[in-house]
Design a protein around this motif. Structure first.
Motif, mmCIF file in Angstrom:
data_model
loop_
_atom_site.group_PDB
_atom_site.id
_atom_site.type_symbol
_atom_site.label_atom_id
_atom_site.label_comp_id
_atom_site.label_asym_id
_atom_site.label_seq_id
_atom_site.Cartn_x
_atom_site.Cartn_y
_atom_site.Cartn_z
ATOM 1 N N TYR A 1 1.955 9.145 -6.221
ATOM 2 C CA TYR A 1 2.445 10.509 -6.034
ATOM 3 C C TYR A 1 3.478 10.854 -7.094
ATOM 4 C CZ TYR A 1 4.640 14.586 -3.950
ATOM 5 O OH TYR A 1 5.127 15.830 -3.747
ATOM 6 N N LEU A 2 4.421 9.927 -7.340
ATOM 7 C CA LEU A 2 5.450 10.187 -8.348
ATOM 8 C C LEU A 2 4.847 10.286 -9.741
ATOM 9 C CD1 LEU A 2 8.341 7.910 -7.060
ATOM 10 C CD2 LEU A 2 8.195 10.400 -6.951
ATOM 11 N N TRP A 3 3.838 9.479 -10.055
ATOM 12 C CA TRP A 3 3.177 9.535 -11.363
ATOM 13 C C TRP A 3 2.450 10.859 -11.543
ATOM 14 C CZ3 TRP A 3 -2.262 9.437 -12.136
ATOM 15 C CH2 TRP A 3 -2.638 9.373 -13.474
ATOM 16 N N LYS A 4 1.788 11.316 -10.479
ATOM 17 C CA LYS A 4 0.975 12.536 -10.573
ATOM 18 C C LYS A 4 1.835 13.800 -10.533
ATOM 19 C CE LYS A 4 -3.118 14.642 -9.801
ATOM 20 N NZ LYS A 4 -3.982 14.894 -10.898
ATOM 21 N N TYR A 5 2.849 13.860 -9.631
ATOM 22 C CA TYR A 5 3.581 15.097 -9.411
ATOM 23 C C TYR A 5 5.057 15.015 -9.770
ATOM 24 C CZ TYR A 5 -0.601 16.111 -6.697
ATOM 25 O OH TYR A 5 -1.890 16.291 -6.301
ATOM 26 N N GLY A 6 5.585 13.868 -9.998
ATOM 27 C CA GLY A 6 7.017 13.738 -10.261
ATOM 28 C C GLY A 6 7.796 13.819 -8.959
ATOM 29 N N ILE B 1 0.840 -1.211 0.000
ATOM 30 C CA ILE B 1 0.000 0.000 0.000
ATOM 31 C C ILE B 1 0.867 1.249 0.000
ATOM 32 C CG2 ILE B 1 -1.625 1.335 1.405
ATOM 33 C CD1 ILE B 1 -2.860 -1.380 2.226
ATOM 34 N N ALA B 2 1.918 1.285 0.818
ATOM 35 C CA ALA B 2 2.812 2.440 0.845
ATOM 36 C C ALA B 2 3.497 2.620 -0.497
ATOM 37 C CB ALA B 2 3.852 2.276 1.961
ATOM 38 N N GLY B 3 3.936 1.518 -1.106
ATOM 39 C CA GLY B 3 4.556 1.594 -2.434
ATOM 40 C C GLY B 3 3.593 2.126 -3.483
ATOM 41 N N ALA B 4 2.328 1.687 -3.419
ATOM 42 C CA ALA B 4 1.326 2.173 -4.364
ATOM 43 C C ALA B 4 1.092 3.671 -4.177
ATOM 44 C CB ALA B 4 0.021 1.400 -4.188
ATOM 45 N N LEU B 5 1.039 4.129 -2.940
ATOM 46 C CA LEU B 5 0.839 5.561 -2.684
ATOM 47 C C LEU B 5 2.027 6.386 -3.178
ATOM 48 C CD1 LEU B 5 -0.795 5.449 0.860
ATOM 49 C CD2 LEU B 5 -1.901 6.022 -1.306
#
Length: 145
Positions: free
Chosen positions: A130-135, A122-126
């Motif tokens: 975040y990285l996909w959305k904001y870099g 779950i932490a990895g998915a979050l």
């Protein structure tokens, strides 16, 4: 009157040791115990030293260091002079032993491994979202989007 040999027979039959039944006795040297005011000063000193060690242990719970070890060491210092601390230390040792035995149970270990793995997924998915959305932009540098 209970003699030592009778007590030994009774203790072996019940499985209890003399240490568990014996009243708490101060570990102060004999010459200190002989003088009441000196013994009281000794007990105050032991209390202060134990309090300092426990205080350092509490600080080490949030700072680097072995916090729980220091807390138990302070409690052991107190247990040399105070019956209540001896009882608390004995209760704590029993609970820690029970917790260690429970942690070694295969079912509990399996459950803990599954819960830890699920939490990491779950932490990895979050983090991935975040990285996909904001870099690699830090949260406090985000513009309103």
């Amino acid at each position: 009157m209970d003699t030592g040999s009778d007590r030994g027979i009774n203790e072996s039959a019940t499985g209890e040791t003399a240490a568990e039944e014996a009243p708490h006795v101060s570990k102060a040297p004999a010459f200190i115990k002989a003088n009441r005011s000196l013994h009281l000063s000794w007990q105050v000193g032991v209390f202060v030293v134990g309090l300092v060690v426990i205080g350092a242990g509490i600080a080490m719970l949030v700072l680097p260091g072995p916090g729980w070890v220091a807390i138990f060491a302070g409690l052991a210092i107190w247990a040399t002079e105070f019956a209540w601390a001896h009882l608390v230390l004995r209760w704590t040792k029993r609970k820690v032993t029970e917790a260690a035995q429970k942690a070694l149970d295969p079912k509990v270990r399996r459950r803990n491994i599954i819960l830890t793995s699920a939490g990491l997924v779950i932490a990895g998915a979050l983090v991935g979202f975040y990285l996909w959305k904001y870099g690699l932009t830090l949260p406090w540098h985000l513009k309103d989007q």
